[in-house]
Scaffold this active site. Sequence first.
Site, short mmCIF file in Angstrom:
data_model
loop_
_atom_site.label_atom_id
_atom_site.label_comp_id
_atom_site.label_asym_id
_atom_site.label_seq_id
_atom_site.Cartn_x
_atom_site.Cartn_y
_atom_site.Cartn_z
N ASP A 31 0.83 -1.21 0.00
CA ASP A 31 0.00 0.00 0.00
C ASP A 31 0.86 1.26 0.00
O ASP A 31 1.99 1.25 0.48
CB ASP A 31 -0.91 -0.03 1.25
CG ASP A 31 -2.09 0.92 1.12
OD1 ASP A 31 -2.34 1.44 0.00
OD2 ASP A 31 -2.77 1.16 2.14
N ASN A 79 -11.11 -2.31 -5.14
CA ASN A 79 -10.33 -1.34 -5.91
C ASN A 79 -11.00 -0.93 -7.24
O ASN A 79 -10.59 0.05 -7.86
CB ASN A 79 -8.90 -1.85 -6.17
CG ASN A 79 -8.02 -1.82 -4.94
OD1 ASN A 79 -7.14 -2.66 -4.76
ND2 ASN A 79 -8.23 -0.84 -4.05
C1 IPE Z 1 -5.43 -2.64 -0.06
O1 IPE Z 1 -5.12 -1.30 -0.24
C2 IPE Z 1 -5.41 -3.35 -1.36
C3 IPE Z 1 -4.10 -3.49 -1.98
C4 IPE Z 1 -2.96 -3.12 -1.49
C5 IPE Z 1 -4.11 -4.14 -3.27
P1 IPE Z 1 -6.23 -0.17 -0.35
O2 IPE Z 1 -5.51 1.11 -0.53
O3 IPE Z 1 -7.20 -0.54 -1.39
O4 IPE Z 1 -6.94 -0.27 1.07
P2 IPE Z 1 -7.84 0.78 1.85
O5 IPE Z 1 -8.88 1.29 0.88
O6 IPE Z 1 -6.94 1.88 2.31
O7 IPE Z 1 -8.40 0.02 2.99
C1 IPE Z 2 -1.61 0.29 -3.30
O1 IPE Z 2 -1.40 1.66 -3.34
C2 IPE Z 2 -1.92 -0.28 -4.66
C3 IPE Z 2 -3.32 -0.68 -4.84
C4 IPE Z 2 -4.25 -0.64 -3.94
C5 IPE Z 2 -3.69 -1.18 -6.15
P1 IPE Z 2 -2.58 2.69 -3.31
O2 IPE Z 2 -2.97 3.00 -4.71
O3 IPE Z 2 -3.69 2.24 -2.44
O4 IPE Z 2 -1.87 3.95 -2.68
P2 IPE Z 2 -2.48 4.97 -1.64
O5 IPE Z 2 -2.98 4.16 -0.47
O6 IPE Z 2 -3.59 5.68 -2.33
O7 IPE Z 2 -1.34 5.86 -1.28
MG MG Z 3 -4.10 2.47 -0.46
#
Ligand code: IPE
Ligand code: IPE
Ligand code: MG
Length: 252
Positions: A31, A79
């Site tokens: 993340d 997502n």
């Molecule tokens: C969790 O991250 C999913 C992945 C890393 C693929 P998110 O960024 O989607 O999670 P939330 O929305 O902060 O809980």
């Molecule tokens: C994790 O990074 C990747 C996925 C969830 C696909 P994020 O895209 O959630 O990054 P932040 O949390 O917005 O910084």
């Molecule tokens: Mg995230």
Amino acid sequence: MKGWFGRGKKLPAGDSDLRENIPNHIAIIMDGNGRWATRRGMPRIAGHRAGMNKVREVIRACDELGVRYLTLYAFSTENWKRPRAEVDYLMRLPEEFFRTEINELVERGVQVRFIGDVTQLPTYTRETVTQTQRLTADNSGMVVTFALNYGGRAEVLQAIRHYAGQVEAGMTTWEELTEESLARYLSTFPAPDPDLIIRTSGEQRLSNFLVWQSVYSELWFTEVLWPDFTNTTLYEAIRDYQRRKRRFGGLK
Ligand code: IPE
Ligand code: IPE
Ligand code: MG
């Protein structure tokens, strides 16, 4: 035998103590890609690209440590709520990643698996999934599982539906439904439950990752954003894991 060369050999001298009690299964919630990019004044997708390069590094590092199972959360069932352009970009990454990495993965003897609902993925992503699984199916080294369009609740529900179908077909009975028998219908089967779950970017939640399998996993959180993750961060997580006392509800 493919998949067993180089194990533990490339560890820096100061880190050789790590080899004792390496987690058998490490799972990572990768993340913070978006925040990493935004902080640099770049579009969020630049963070996803940087994050992809870290996947290559963490696979190498875990293989060299002798980790048997590595599971990476790449895209959750939630997502899809993101802007279309970001989702499209994320769906293109597996194709690019495996095109450049497949040779090294095969060379290392890595077996690549995918968990999550692949039927909902665009055709090109699905083709990459099928092809990568096929090309690595016979490898006997580290098992790297990508959670793609994965949700833990959806997985449990799918397992129950599947089981119900088997009952209806007369192949099993409800009386035979146990924690062990249900676990055989989860997409992670036959992998063991994760010993260590790492989440980057400061969030302290599972976000629908491995809900059934994580009940006794050790959780490790870091403020480090995924594109900034290094071997040092990984070693720090493993050292912390090695200091913990796992009791599984019993007494020491
Ligand atoms: C969790 O991250 C999913 C992945 C890393 C693929 P998110 O960024 O989607 O999670 P939330 O929305 O902060 O809980
Ligand atoms: C994790 O990074 C990747 C996925 C969830 C696909 P994020 O895209 O959630 O990054 P932040 O949390 O917005 O910084
Ligand atoms: Mg995230």
